[in-house]
Design a protein around this motif. Structure first.
Motif: not given
Length: 562
Positions: A152-156, A214-216, A229-230
């Motif tokens: 759900i996070f990935f496809c929100a 990862v964010i950086r 990706i994160p």
């Protein structure tokens, strides 16, 4: 198969020496008490190195299960830092009058607090399900659930879906926080207990560090993958941990509470390397667990959530809830704004995030620092007290920095950010790490899962309040306190210090049975460390039972298990 549960009942009077004939041989009962006393004596004499040699497999399994906490730490670092991502803001934000996209404040607050609300629900469910089904089955269900929520996070497609994902993900995160502490406290002996319960805090730190790393690394991207990706990286942990949990041994304490004595012995054998210590005896250790379990049955009325607020367990529940709340009442939320103050000092771009990575690195190193202090003989209570003193000073210094004239605002912002790093060192050496050990030791074994769950729920309630208040304190368009917020949190920290001095006891070096007796006797928190107690003193049998002469009758109860 018939299994046997031995409960203590005390009959007879000093005037009448005629007592009922035990339903099993008194010799067998005395043997159980002798075994329990022997195992207790061995644990008291066991050194840290001996504990590591005897329980290496328990250490490994505890580390594996505590690693679940890293997933929450990872998401916490994502939520706050995504708001500086242009691709994320374009997807989930709204177009402002200045031509830029921003996620509205109400949705920022909703995303931050959504996971907290989900955790409260997960914690309450954990208290019901784990005691009934065991640690392993509940963990496996939660890990599978989380893998689905990550999708759900990935496809929100919108911010509303993200909020739903945060709430749904919070449910297993709440379970992980409670199970990690209780499992570590039950599979390890006294010398290792404090270290492995604290390891959950280390996992929080490396989850946050990986998250901001990862964010950086996404700063050079300007497409949807900068935030997808994160989110997708979260899929890495659940399958790996799930495989480990499938093969992990169940807690011997939980098995004894369910009267599965033989299963408890097999589990204990899997947790130890008995060949490395010829003095180790599985039967003795199981009898020690049985003794504590029966002792708690005598002094507590039940094992429901309501029982956490009855009798002597009310005090234990209060302390556990307060310790968790102290983590958020000592300036934790305020310190998370170090990146904001570094940006105010002109450290834009990735530099501010480099400092934030340093702060998360401190979180990890602080756990090892707390271990070193414990190894030097400093108790949990002292570390908590000294830590709160240091945190109060740091917060008041931040407040006074706010008095610096505007022409020196650049230097003041840099000094504030630096002081937040100093605060972080102090926090991780004390409050941030030691809380995990204290809550795992102070609660009784029968109510441990529920007590820790209630305590963590209190943590989340305070966190929700903080997440609402702190942005108003800092934001120039709201209350605009800026550095002066340090005075508020410094005062809050002082109140926590007063509470800790009078209410938080020292559990280090005590068996769970000894802690039960100290609480039952209502010993003052300041006298816990110096009060002598013998969990096998014959006079205690009269104290907990009902007989006047202290003579023991052991009733054998048979329960049928499939």
């Amino acid at each position: 198969m018939a299994s046997h549960v031995y409960s203590l009942e005390y009959e007879g009077t000093r005037e009448n020496e005629n007592v009922k004939v035990p339903s099993i041989e008194e010799k067998q009962v005395n043997n159980m008490f002798a075994n329990a006393a022997s195992a207790t004596a061995k644990e008291h004499k066991m050194t840290l190195l001996e504990g590591i040699k005897l329980y290496p497999k328990a250490i490994g399994w505890s580390i594996l299960i505590s690693s679940c906490c890293a997933m929450e730490g990872y998401d916490v670092s994502l939520v706050g830092n995504f708001y500086a991502f242009e691709p994320f803001n374009r997807k989930y934000g709204v177009l402002g009058s200045d031509g830029t996209y921003q996620v509205p404040a109400r949705w920022q607050s909703g995303l931050s607090n959504g996971a907290q609300c989900g955790q409260i629900l997960g914690l309450i469910l954990n208290g019901l399900c784990t005691e009934r089904y065991g640690y392993r089955p509940v963990l496996m269900v939660c890990l599978i659930w989380l893998m689905g929520v990550i999708t759900i996070f990935f496809c929100a497609p919108n911010i509303q879906t993200l909020l739903a994902a945060e709430i749904l993900a919070g449910i297993p995160w709440g379970v992980f926080q409670s199970i990690a502490i209780n499992y570590a406290s039950e599979v390890c002996p006294i010398p290792l207990r404090g270290y492995l319960t604290c390891y959950a805090n280390f996992c929080w730190g490396w989850g946050q560090l990986i998250g901001i790393g990862v964010i950086r690394s996404m700063f050079d991207r300007d497409d949807q993958w900068a935030y997808r990706i994160p989110y997708g990286v979260q899929w890495v942990w659940p399958p790996i941990i799930l495989v480990g949990v499938i093969f992990a041994p169940e807690s011997p304490w939980w098995l004894v509470r369910k009267n599965r004595i033989e299963d408890a012995k097999r589990s204990l054998i899997r947790l130890t390397s008995a060949k490395r210590n010829p003095d180790f005896d599985v039967d003795e250790t199981i009898d020690m667990i049985r003794h504590t379990t029966e002792l708690e049955k005598e002094i507590t009325s039940g094992a429901s959530y309501l029982d956490c607020f009855k009798g002597i367990d009310l005090r234990r529940t209060e302390i556990v809830c307060a310790i968790w709340a102290i983590q958020n009442l000592s300036g934790n939320t305020f310190s998370n704004y170090s990146t904001y103050f570094f940006k105010q000092a002109g450290l834009d771009g990735t530099i501010a995030y480099d400092f934030a990575m340093g702060q998360y690195g401190i979180n990890m190193a602080g756990t090892f620092g707390a271990w070193a202090l414990m190894a030097l003989g400093l108790g949990r209570r002292k570390l908590l007290l000294f830590g709160l003193v240091g945190l109060s000073i740091s917060l008041f210094v931040m407040g006074f920095i706010g008095l610096v004239p505007d022409e020196h605002r650049h230097a003041a912002s840099l000094a504030t950010g630096t002081m937040m790093l100093v605060w972080a060192v102090n926090y991780q050496l004390s409050v941030g790490t030691i809380a995990y050990s204290l809550v795992g030791e102070i609660s009784s074994r029968r109510l441990a899962i529920k007590t820790v769950a209630l305590g963590r729920a209190a943590y989340n309630v305070v966190a929700i309040i903080n997440n609402v208040l702190t942005p108003y304190m800092i934001n120039p368009t709201a209350w605009n306190w800026g550095n002066y917020a340090g005075f508020f949190w410094g005062g809050s920290c002082l109140l926590c210090l007063v509470y800790t001095y009078f209410r938080v006891p020292e559990p280090a070096g005590r068996t769970f049975a000894e802690l039960d007796i100290l609480f039952e006797r209502r010993i003052s928190a300041r006298k816990f460390a110096t009060t002598d107690v013998n969990a096998f003193d014959p006079t205690l049998r009269h104290h907990f039972g009902g007989g006047k002469d202290g003579s023991a009758h052991v009733e054998e109860k048979e329960t049928q298990s499939a």
